[in-house]
Design a protein around this motif. Structure first.
Motif, PDB file in Angstrom:
ATOM      1  N   SER A 181       0.821  -1.214   0.000  1.00  0.00           N
ATOM      2  CA  SER A 181       0.000   0.000   0.000  1.00  0.00           C
ATOM      3  C   SER A 181       0.851   1.259   0.000  1.00  0.00           C
ATOM      4  O   SER A 181       0.527   2.227  -0.698  1.00  0.00           O
ATOM      5  N   LEU A 232      -3.566   1.494  -6.670  1.00  0.00           N
ATOM      6  CA  LEU A 232      -3.914   0.806  -5.436  1.00  0.00           C
ATOM      7  C   LEU A 232      -4.705  -0.459  -5.730  1.00  0.00           C
ATOM      8  O   LEU A 232      -4.491  -1.494  -5.096  1.00  0.00           O
ATOM      9  N   LEU A 284      -8.277   1.073   2.981  1.00  0.00           N
ATOM     10  CA  LEU A 284      -7.359   1.613   1.966  1.00  0.00           C
ATOM     11  C   LEU A 284      -8.070   2.595   1.039  1.00  0.00           C
ATOM     12  O   LEU A 284      -7.495   3.606   0.628  1.00  0.00           O
ATOM     13  N   PHE A 332      -3.435  -4.038  -4.685  1.00  0.00           N
ATOM     14  CA  PHE A 332      -4.311  -4.750  -3.762  1.00  0.00           C
ATOM     15  C   PHE A 332      -4.744  -6.092  -4.353  1.00  0.00           C
ATOM     16  O   PHE A 332      -4.887  -7.076  -3.615  1.00  0.00           O
TER      17      PHE A 332
END
Length: 155
Positions: free
Chosen positions: A14, A37, A60, A41
């Motif tokens: 992250s 992201l 997140l 992820f």
């Protein structure tokens, strides 16, 4: 890997995704760049056995909303729904060849983009830059590089 190691890997991934997202690019490249992201992820999601996937995606997404100054919850909703799709194809994703993985990443990014644009439409109307429609394609193109780099970073 233990559960704490999975979350430490998520933390490292992250941080890298937030740093890459913050890099200043020319405007047209920034619009067409993948959802970093989400791509990072997805890597964690595929190679993790964690039980708190949706809460991690939500947190997140909220952090990304705060960092980007966007509508609070927009990226969270998009990340959670995209994660649900990737989680549904996880077994197939794990054993698939690279091209099939790129199709899955494209579809996950497309879900992210649709949710992102729907929330944007409700708040700002149908006023957006058309280059953002290239984001799922660039996410699929960058997937082999992301997978290779994060595989080296995992150990």
């Amino acid at each position: 890997m233990t559960n704490s190691n999975h979350f430490f890997l998520l933390f490292k991934i992250s941080i890298i995704a937030f740093i890459i997202s913050a890099i200043s690019l020319p405007y047209f490249l920034e619009l067409a760049s993948p959802f970093w992201l989400l791509s990072f992820f997805c890597y964690w999601l595929i190679y993790s056995n964690s039980k708190n996937i949706y809460s991690a995606a939500f947190i997140l997404g909220i952090l990304l909303d705060i960092f980007q100054g966007g509508i609070l919850g927009q990226n969270s909703l998009a990340l959670v729904l995209s994660s649900a799709f990737i989680l549904n194809v996880k077994k197939s994703f794990f054993v698939s060849n690279l091209t099939t993985q790129q199709v899955y990443i494209f579809l996950g990014s497309l879900i992210y983009l649709i949710v992102f644009l729907l929330v944007h439409q409700f708040s700002h109307g149908l006023n957006f830059e058309w280059l953002i429609l290239l984001s799922p394609i660039t996410a699929a193109i960058f997937w082999p590089f992301i997978r290779f780099l994060l595989a080296k970073f995992k150990h």
